[in-house]
Design a protein around this motif. Structure first.
Motif, short mmCIF file in Angstrom:
data_model
loop_
_atom_site.label_atom_id
_atom_site.label_comp_id
_atom_site.label_asym_id
_atom_site.label_seq_id
_atom_site.Cartn_x
_atom_site.Cartn_y
_atom_site.Cartn_z
N LYS A 254 6.03 79.16 5.99
CA LYS A 254 4.81 78.34 6.11
C LYS A 254 3.96 78.74 7.31
CE LYS A 254 3.09 73.61 6.32
NZ LYS A 254 3.40 72.17 6.29
N PHE A 255 4.59 78.90 8.47
CA PHE A 255 3.81 79.06 9.71
C PHE A 255 3.68 80.50 10.20
CE2 PHE A 255 5.32 74.61 9.98
CZ PHE A 255 4.09 73.98 10.08
N THR A 256 4.67 81.36 9.88
CA THR A 256 4.64 82.75 10.34
C THR A 256 5.02 83.68 9.18
OG1 THR A 256 6.93 82.63 11.09
CG2 THR A 256 5.22 82.13 12.73
N PRO A 257 4.19 83.73 8.12
CA PRO A 257 4.58 84.51 6.94
C PRO A 257 4.77 85.99 7.22
CG PRO A 257 2.31 83.74 6.76
CD PRO A 257 2.91 83.03 7.93
N TRP A 258 4.09 86.51 8.26
CA TRP A 258 4.28 87.92 8.61
C TRP A 258 5.70 88.20 9.10
CZ3 TRP A 258 1.09 84.41 10.94
CH2 TRP A 258 1.44 83.99 12.24
N GLU A 259 6.36 87.18 9.68
CA GLU A 259 7.76 87.33 10.07
C GLU A 259 8.68 87.02 8.88
OE1 GLU A 259 8.31 88.88 12.57
OE2 GLU A 259 7.48 88.10 14.44
N TYR A 260 8.28 86.05 8.08
CA TYR A 260 9.10 85.71 6.91
C TYR A 260 9.24 86.90 5.97
CZ TYR A 260 10.68 83.55 2.58
OH TYR A 260 11.39 83.27 1.44
N ALA A 261 8.19 87.71 5.88
CA ALA A 261 8.19 88.85 4.95
C ALA A 261 9.35 89.81 5.21
CB ALA A 261 6.86 89.60 5.04
N ARG A 262 9.82 89.88 6.45
CA ARG A 262 10.94 90.78 6.75
C ARG A 262 12.28 90.05 6.84
NH1 ARG A 262 11.47 92.23 12.73
NH2 ARG A 262 10.43 90.59 13.91
N ALA A 263 12.26 88.74 6.51
CA ALA A 263 13.47 87.93 6.63
C ALA A 263 14.03 87.47 5.29
CB ALA A 263 13.17 86.71 7.52
N THR A 264 13.49 88.00 4.19
CA THR A 264 13.89 87.50 2.87
C THR A 264 15.34 87.85 2.51
OG1 THR A 264 12.92 89.48 1.89
CG2 THR A 264 11.54 87.50 1.94
N GLU A 265 15.92 88.85 3.18
CA GLU A 265 17.29 89.29 2.86
C GLU A 265 18.31 88.87 3.93
OE1 GLU A 265 17.95 91.19 -0.03
OE2 GLU A 265 15.87 90.67 -0.47
N VAL A 266 17.92 88.01 4.89
CA VAL A 266 18.83 87.75 6.01
C VAL A 266 19.99 86.84 5.62
CG1 VAL A 266 17.01 88.05 7.75
CG2 VAL A 266 17.57 85.74 6.94
N GLU A 267 21.09 87.00 6.36
CA GLU A 267 22.22 86.07 6.23
C GLU A 267 22.78 85.83 7.63
OE1 GLU A 267 24.63 88.18 3.44
OE2 GLU A 267 25.50 89.48 4.95
N LEU A 268 23.41 84.68 7.80
CA LEU A 268 23.99 84.35 9.10
C LEU A 268 25.09 85.34 9.47
CD1 LEU A 268 24.23 80.46 8.77
CD2 LEU A 268 22.61 81.74 10.17
N THR A 269 25.19 85.64 10.77
CA THR A 269 26.20 86.61 11.22
C THR A 269 27.62 86.06 11.10
OG1 THR A 269 25.94 85.81 13.49
CG2 THR A 269 24.64 87.75 12.85
N ASP A 270 27.78 84.75 11.24
CA ASP A 270 29.12 84.15 11.19
C ASP A 270 28.97 82.64 11.09
OD1 ASP A 270 29.75 82.98 14.20
OD2 ASP A 270 28.42 84.72 14.25
N ALA A 271 30.09 81.96 10.97
CA ALA A 271 30.08 80.51 10.78
C ALA A 271 29.56 79.74 11.99
CB ALA A 271 31.48 80.02 10.43
N GLY A 272 29.60 80.38 13.17
CA GLY A 272 29.13 79.71 14.39
C GLY A 272 27.77 80.19 14.85
N ALA A 273 26.96 80.70 13.92
CA ALA A 273 25.73 81.42 14.29
C ALA A 273 24.50 80.54 14.46
CB ALA A 273 25.44 82.51 13.25
N THR A 274 24.65 79.22 14.40
CA THR A 274 23.48 78.34 14.56
C THR A 274 23.70 77.36 15.71
OG1 THR A 274 24.38 76.73 12.96
CG2 THR A 274 22.89 78.44 12.11
N LEU A 275 22.57 76.90 16.24
CA LEU A 275 22.58 76.00 17.40
C LEU A 275 21.28 75.21 17.38
CD1 LEU A 275 23.90 75.38 20.27
CD2 LEU A 275 22.44 77.21 21.15
N ALA A 276 21.36 73.91 17.69
CA ALA A 276 20.14 73.10 17.80
C ALA A 276 20.33 72.09 18.93
CB ALA A 276 19.83 72.39 16.49
N GLY A 277 19.22 71.73 19.58
CA GLY A 277 19.29 70.74 20.65
C GLY A 277 17.99 70.65 21.40
N ARG A 278 17.98 69.95 22.50
CA ARG A 278 16.79 69.81 23.34
C ARG A 278 17.21 69.27 24.70
NH1 ARG A 278 13.33 66.20 19.70
NH2 ARG A 278 14.75 66.97 18.12
N TYR A 279 16.47 69.61 25.73
CA TYR A 279 16.74 69.04 27.06
C TYR A 279 15.45 69.05 27.87
CZ TYR A 279 17.24 73.99 28.40
OH TYR A 279 17.05 75.33 28.60
#
Length: 417
Positions: A254-279
């Motif tokens: 939606k917001f950065t389609p020029w980056e999305y265009a190269r991300a259509t085949e991506v997969e997570l590197t491993d089961a612990g590959a995501t993180l979310a939060g704020r401080y």
């Protein structure tokens, strides 16, 4: 031989512990996790370290992964055209890449911290696997010459009071969401070298993409920073890594389609590959006082925690560890009293203040002269290069970034050069 306790096994704690160890100090390191638990756990950060910070590691011969990690030779900035999303594909109003004088690198902290921790133990350091509470430090402070707190989260941070004059924000300014992926394609318009990509979506947030070395080899980090309550602030409570990645990609489309265009085949590197939060970005009093009267010195993001929007966390941690190491070595066998602790922090603050000022500026909507500067970098390569290299030395922003008159004078001279 002086005895020093370092609590916390992140970039700063481990770098400092290994540095002191190499100079013959008797060092105890406390970590709440083993090296294997770190290695197989969840990603911890989005580290991209620039030349000066990397050099501190080289000076201590701790650059174990330098030949394997991608060499990041540029830093690119793209700005989405305001209002272009929603009606169709978002367009870029600005797009450029600056070349770095010395390359940057990113090594997944799971790889680096586990490796460094093993090295510390192999070199004879005392490693204590235990979560430390204030009561523990009260006991330890009597048996060590110096206690350094480098654990940036949890109960121990509460010992260091917030410095309101240096902390303009009391609430988090961005919601953070990170995914490590394999399979990202190159940017077609800038082939030939690796670059960090900063995609600015005005009023919405930022997408950063950086090449990294992770537990399974070369990878890329997709990192959204969303304005709280805005369209990117959707990761709270998302526990499923696959759902986290699909949200990341939907927002890119939606917001950065020029980056999305190269991300259509991506997969997570491993089961612990995501993180979310704020401080909330916070500067704290560097000296903590224990119930029994002992003093402890805060390190790196315990005392100066900036939002990751400017990618300075690991860089600041490395610079703090280097400054503290020098102060400890210079101090010889004199007592580590409060006066020394404050002077040691001030030495680090000399560089850290520029990071804090710049980061807090980047969290606010950009004034007109900054937009002019970022726009001019598309036409003037020296401007793009200088902006990119200021990530390594944020003090340079004083010369051309904050003051509209200085910015105007700099752009005029760059255009005439």
């Amino acid at each position: 031989m002086r005895k020093i306790l370092v609590v916390g096994a992140g970039q700063s704690g481990l770098q400092l512990a290994l540095g002191l160890q190499s100079h013959g100090y008797e060092v105890t390191l406390m970590s709440n996790r083993t090296a294997d638990e770190i290695r197989t756990g969840r990603v911890m950060s989005t580290q991209c370290m620039f030349h000066t910070a990397l050099q501190h590691e080289r000076d201590l011969q701790l650059n174990f992964w330098e030949s394997q990690a991608p060499k990041i030779e540029g830093l690119g900035v793209s700005v989405a055209a305001p209002g272009s999303w929603g009606e169709g594909p978002a367009a870029r109003a600005i797009d450029w890449v600056g070349k770095l004088d010395g390359y940057a690198q990113s090594v997944d902290q799971r790889v680096k911290m586990a490796g460094w921790m093993d090295t510390f133990a192999q070199r004879g350091g005392q490693l204590v696997i235990h979560g430390a509470a204030v009561g523990d430090l009260d006991y330890f402070s009597r048996t060590y010459d110096l206690v350094l707190v480098a654990a940036g989260k949890g109960e121990l941070v509460s010992m260091f009071a917030r410095d309101p004059e240096r902390s303009p924000y009391s609430e988090p300014q961005r919601a953070l969401a990170v995914a490590y992926v394999h399979g990202l394609g190159p940017r077609p318009e800038h082939p030939g070298f690796d670059a960090v990509r900063c995609n600015l979506v005005p009023g919405v947030g930022e997408l950063f993409i950086m090449p990294t070395l992770t537990t399974s080899g070369r990878a890329d980090i997709l990192f959204w920073e969303g304005v709280p309550g805005g369209p990117l602030d959707v990761f709270n409570g998302v526990k499923d890594p696959a759902k986290h990645l699909s949200l990341t990609l939907e927002l890119m489309e939606k917001f950065t389609p020029w980056e999305y265009a190269r991300a259509t085949e991506v997969e997570l590197t491993d089961a612990g590959a995501t993180l979310a939060g704020r401080y909330a970005p916070t500067v704290r009093n560097p000296v903590g006082r224990l119930p029994g009267g002992g003093l402890v010195l805060g390190v790196a993001d315990v005392v100066v925690a900036n939002d990751p929007i400017t990618g300075q966390g690991s860089n600041s941690a490395s610079k703090c560890a280097a400054a503290y190491l020098a102060s400890i070595l210079e101090h010889g066998d004199k007592p580590f009293d409060e006066e020394w602790m404050r002077a040691t922090f001030d030495r680090y603050w000399d560089t850290a203040q520029h990071v804090t000022k710049w980061t807090n500026a980047m969290l606010a909507p950009p004034p007109e002269h900054i937009l002019n500067l970022i726009g001019a970098a598309e036409q003037l390569q020296p401007v793009a290069d200088r902006f990119a290299n200021a990530f390594n030395d944020p003090a340079d922003f004083e010369n051309f970034f904050y003051d509209p008159e200085k910015t105007e004078a700099y752009l005029a001279s760059a255009a005439g050069a």
